[in-house]
Design a protein around this motif. Structure first.
Motif, PDB file in Angstrom:
ATOM      1  N   THR A   1      46.790 -26.764  -3.067  1.00 46.45           N
ATOM      2  CA  THR A   1      47.465 -26.582  -1.860  1.00 46.45           C
ATOM      3  C   THR A   1      47.309 -25.099  -1.461  1.00 46.45           C
ATOM      4  O   THR A   1      47.154 -24.635  -0.213  1.00 46.45           O
TER       5      THR A   1
ATOM      6  N   ALA B   1      44.264 -24.858   0.237  1.00 51.68           N
ATOM      7  CA  ALA B   1      44.012 -25.420   1.398  1.00 51.68           C
ATOM      8  C   ALA B   1      44.806 -24.536   2.711  1.00 51.68           C
ATOM      9  O   ALA B   1      44.559 -24.445   3.618  1.00 51.68           O
ATOM     10  N   LEU B   2      45.697 -23.679   2.158  1.00 51.81           N
ATOM     11  CA  LEU B   2      46.411 -22.727   3.143  1.00 51.81           C
ATOM     12  C   LEU B   2      45.893 -21.335   3.207  1.00 51.81           C
ATOM     13  O   LEU B   2      46.394 -20.412   3.900  1.00 51.81           O
TER      14      LEU B   2
ATOM     15  N   ARG C   1      49.591 -29.694   1.559  1.00 52.60           N
ATOM     16  CA  ARG C   1      48.167 -29.885   1.706  1.00 52.60           C
ATOM     17  C   ARG C   1      48.089 -31.169   2.841  1.00 52.60           C
ATOM     18  O   ARG C   1      47.094 -31.007   3.419  1.00 52.60           O
TER      19      ARG C   1
ATOM     20  N   ALA D   1      47.839 -29.523   6.001  1.00 53.93           N
ATOM     21  CA  ALA D   1      46.357 -28.796   6.303  1.00 53.93           C
ATOM     22  C   ALA D   1      45.345 -29.636   6.620  1.00 53.93           C
ATOM     23  O   ALA D   1      44.562 -29.361   7.178  1.00 53.93           O
TER      24      ALA D   1
ATOM     25  N   ARG E   1      44.641 -24.477   9.584  1.00 54.25           N
ATOM     26  CA  ARG E   1      45.433 -23.649   8.574  1.00 54.25           C
ATOM     27  C   ARG E   1      45.861 -22.309   9.423  1.00 54.25           C
ATOM     28  O   ARG E   1      47.052 -21.816   9.144  1.00 54.25           O
ATOM     29  N   ASP E   2      45.082 -21.609  10.184  1.00 54.83           N
ATOM     30  CA  ASP E   2      45.613 -20.582  11.016  1.00 54.83           C
ATOM     31  C   ASP E   2      46.961 -20.933  11.782  1.00 54.83           C
ATOM     32  O   ASP E   2      47.768 -20.195  11.853  1.00 54.83           O
TER      33      ASP E   2
ATOM     34  N   ILE F   1      49.048 -23.181  10.987  1.00 55.96           N
ATOM     35  CA  ILE F   1      50.330 -23.562  10.068  1.00 55.96           C
ATOM     36  C   ILE F   1      50.539 -22.010   9.486  1.00 55.96           C
ATOM     37  O   ILE F   1      51.806 -21.835   9.697  1.00 55.96           O
ATOM     38  N   ARG F   2      49.676 -20.918   9.258  1.00 55.84           N
ATOM     39  CA  ARG F   2      50.260 -19.776   9.180  1.00 55.84           C
ATOM     40  C   ARG F   2      51.033 -19.050   9.894  1.00 55.84           C
ATOM     41  O   ARG F   2      52.078 -18.275   9.692  1.00 55.84           O
TER      42      ARG F   2
END
Length: 515
Positions: A82, A85-86, A346, A349, A354-355, A357-358
């Motif tokens: 995980t 994944a991030l 995960r 993602a 992921r960008d 999400i971040r």
């Protein structure tokens, strides 16, 4: 002389994967800071792992009907996957290895040899049905400090350490109908009161460094006599206590040894040779330890942890950077694995770049108060504040691609420097803030989106600088947009901002997500 910066995110319990509640707090913040500090040319060692000795491993394994060690091994693989994944890139990932457990044992034995810990009777709930003492995750009740419902060990509500025998109305978490008795058992304790005044002085010197809630909790804890802290427990799951058959080391007594070991492992993995396990925490290492942690972890790291460092000797540097976060919730309720009220990091993602999400977790970071996640808010926020403005800005920049080298005006360089300085304010310690970093990114994107482009060199230069500043958060966009550039660790962003020419390139686009 300056040593490395040691960035620590406390190891989560090895009883499952990471959900967004874990990721939105210490892990993302630690990763973003590490990436920023390295881009500024600093040596950074970033470590975390999983804690397999927590009683919550045993309680979760019992609930799931599986072997506890099998749960630990499965959880460690899930957590590592995980984090990857991030895009959270750690240098050291610790687990159940013998090298670590033997070091913890040696630390406790050393404390005992120094007379810093001593045997003392302490009360523990005892199950008359199973013949077991109940601690931490095995027993719940009412916190004697804030009256919140709490398990023993640490109260998530007020941050105080709560020994099992102090809980009001204790009940077994495995069988609430079980009849419990309070019995005394001799365990090793660390007399925290011996170190209270030195801790008070230490944190008084750190005034303005701590976030408000952490400062309040520490002030409250240190304003009154500190109770003895149990270093060992009369249970079977954990690291066996040296010369105390039938007892294990309290998992909340591990942070000092774990920090030392984590720093050592990170240094080794980055090709450094720090020496002994504790070398990087000694004063002559000139290292800077930075903890990114939940507010509920402040006692084991900042109170009992620092007291243990003081007990070990005078030549250890006491950390003062504890960047705490509050709880991150799901639709304004606490994440709960048992109720299925969660979003696995995960899983998300696989559905969302992921960008995005971040960016969303950073924008919604629970730095100073509880915040909450919803898929609808992620979709709306990333679309309006990141994806759409970025794509419009990138489209305007396309008009200048392939025109060769373009000049950058004095005003263009000055504006780029202002952008760099605004991001530095958000990224630097002790005022580090994910929220302010993404707010700065949002504001600068909106400015570029509104801009009427007459000077292509200035416009493309400011986009380039903005991407470099946002790179610790938008890792994939930066990697693509700056591919083949000189975006190297140690590149001074202020020097980049002062460049006089730029050769525009075609910029990637971001894809929105749907509910």
């Amino acid at each position: 002389m300056t040593g490395p910066t040691i960035v620590i995110s406390p190891a989560p319990t090895a009883n499952g994967d990471l959900h967004l509640g874990h990721l939105a707090g210490p892990f993302l913040a630690a990763d973003v800071y590490t990436r920023y500090a390295r881009s500024a040319g600093r040596e950074v060692l970033f470590g975390t792992g999983v804690q397999d000795t927590s009683t919550y491993v045993a309680t979760t394994a019992h609930r799931l009907g599986i072997d506890a060690q099998a749960l630990v091994e499965r959880s460690a693989k899930e957590v590592e996957a995980t984090l990857a994944a991030l895009g959270i890139a750690v240098d050291a990932f610790t687990g159940w290895e013998e090298r670590f457990t033997s070091f913890v044992t040696r630390v406790v034995a050393d404390l005992r040899a120094k007379g810093a810990v001593r045997l003392r009777p302490m009360p523990f709930p005892y199950s008359t049905r199973t013949g077991e003492y109940l601690v931490d995750g095995h027993v719940a009740g009412t916190c004697p400090v804030c009256l919140a419902d709490s398990c023993a060990g640490l109260c998530e509500s007020c941050g105080h350490a709560v020994t099992a025998g102090e809980l009001l109305d204790p009940r077994s978490t495995r069988d609430p109908e079980d009849v419990l008795e309070i019995r005394e058992v001799e365990v090793l304790v660390l007399p925290l009161e011996r170190y209270r005044q030195r801790l008070r002085a230490h944190f008084a010197d750190a005034a303005g460094v701590l976030r408000p809630h952490a400062a309040q909790v520490l002030d409250e804890l240190l304003a009154q006599p500190l109770p003895d802290f149990p270093v060992t427990y009369p249970i079977g799951w954990g690291i066996p206590a040296p010369e105390l058959p039938g007892q294990v080391i309290n998992p909340n007594a591990e942070p000092v040894a774990w920090t030392m070991y984590c720093a050592l492992l990170a240094a080794e993995n980055r090709g450094l040779e720090p020496g002994s396990e504790d070398a990087l925490l000694r004063t002559d290492a000139h290292a800077r330890v930075v903890y990114f942690l939940g507010i509920d972890n402040i006692h084991p790291f900042a109170i009992s942890g620092l007291a243990m460092l003081l007990a070990l000797g005078e030549d250890y540097a006491l950390p003062n950077l504890f960047l705490t976060n509050e709880f991150y919730e799901l639709r304004h309720e606490k994440f709960s694995t048992s109720r299925g009220h969660l979003v696995w990091g995960r899983d998300l993602a696989t559905q969302v770049p992921r960008d995005l999400i971040r960016f969303h977790l950073a924008s919604n970071s629970p730095e100073l108060q509880r915040t909450s996640f919803s898929r609808e808010e992620l979709v709306a926020l990333t679309r309006t504040r990141l994806v759409e403005p970025w794509n419009r800005v990138a489209a305007k920049a396309d008009a200048w691609v392939w025109r060769g080298t373009l000049p950058i005006s004095e005003r263009g360089r000055a504006d780029a420097l202002r952008v760099v300085d605004r991001f530095r304010v958000a990224y630097e310690l002790p005022g580090f803030s994910l929220h302010r970093a993404t707010e700065t990114l949002t504001q600068q994107l909106a400015r570029l989106d509104r801009m009427t482009v007459t000077e292509g060199g200035d416009f493309c230069h400011q986009i380039d600088v903005l991407v470099r500043c946002a790179a610790p958060i938008l890792i994939d966009l930066a990697a693509t947009a700056l591919a083949g550039s000189d975006m190297l660790p140690g590149t001074d962003l202020r020097e980049v901002a002062r460049r006089t020419v730029i050769e525009p390139v075609r910029l990637p686009r971001l894809q929105p997500v749907e509910v």
